[in-house]
Scaffold this motif. Structure first.
Motif, PDB file in Angstrom:
ATOM      1  N   GLU A   6       0.905  -1.364  -0.014  1.00  0.00           N
ATOM      2  CA  GLU A   6       0.087  -0.133  -0.109  1.00  0.00           C
ATOM      3  C   GLU A   6       0.776   1.221  -0.178  1.00  0.00           C
ATOM      4  N   SER A   7       1.824   1.200   0.737  1.00  0.00           N
ATOM      5  CA  SER A   7       2.838   2.396   0.868  1.00  0.00           C
ATOM      6  C   SER A   7       3.727   2.498  -0.581  1.00  0.00           C
ATOM      7  N   ALA A  12       3.334   6.241  -5.333  1.00  0.00           N
ATOM      8  CA  ALA A  12       3.282   6.553  -6.941  1.00  0.00           C
ATOM      9  C   ALA A  12       2.133   7.178  -7.188  1.00  0.00           C
ATOM     10  N   VAL A  13       1.047   7.044  -6.638  1.00  0.00           N
ATOM     11  CA  VAL A  13      -0.170   8.067  -6.961  1.00  0.00           C
ATOM     12  C   VAL A  13       0.115   9.524  -6.397  1.00  0.00           C
ATOM     13  N   ASP A  17       0.137  15.075 -10.055  1.00  0.00           N
ATOM     14  CA  ASP A  17      -0.852  16.020  -9.577  1.00  0.00           C
ATOM     15  C   ASP A  17      -2.000  15.932 -10.743  1.00  0.00           C
ATOM     16  N   ALA A  18      -3.126  16.813 -10.525  1.00  0.00           N
ATOM     17  CA  ALA A  18      -3.950  16.816 -11.336  1.00  0.00           C
ATOM     18  C   ALA A  18      -3.937  17.543 -12.654  1.00  0.00           C
ATOM     19  N   ASP A  19      -3.027  18.720 -12.491  1.00  0.00           N
ATOM     20  CA  ASP A  19      -2.626  19.437 -13.611  1.00  0.00           C
ATOM     21  C   ASP A  19      -1.745  18.763 -14.390  1.00  0.00           C
ATOM     22  N   GLN A  20      -0.801  17.959 -13.832  1.00  0.00           N
ATOM     23  CA  GLN A  20       0.025  17.162 -14.594  1.00  0.00           C
ATOM     24  C   GLN A  20      -0.480  15.925 -15.392  1.00  0.00           C
TER      25      GLN A  20
END
Length: 86
Positions: A6-7, A12-13, A17-20
């Motif tokens: 999970e870590s 990774a997530v 970011d949203a803009d990228q």
């Protein structure tokens, strides 16, 4: 479920970011749209939205990006050089 901690997944997530993520989707749509210049705009929209859906984008996001990019290219207001689409 596949044996990834999970870590590792969280790290990774968190690096995207949203803009990228949106910029990456726009770039992919622009690149693919260059190969679809002879198709009807509805066909372009359907195929490009399907492409983004297979990459994991939400349908609303996919259609929004596709409509924006097709509109920009058609109007000649794309921020990048679109001479290759002519």
């Amino acid at each position: 479920d596949k044996g990834i901690e999970e870590s590792v997944i969280a790290d990774a997530v968190s690096t995207v970011d949203a803009d990228q993520e949106l910029a990456t989707a726009r770039k992919l749509v622009k690149r693919k749209l260059a190969t679809m210049t002879r198709l009807d705009p509805q066909v372009q929209t359907r195929r490009l939205a399907g492409l983004l859906a297979r990459k994991g984008y939400a349908p609303s996001t996919a259609f929004q990006i596709v409509r924006e990019v097709i509109g920009e290219v058609a109007a000649g207001t794309d921020s990048e050089d679109t001479a290759w689409l002519a």
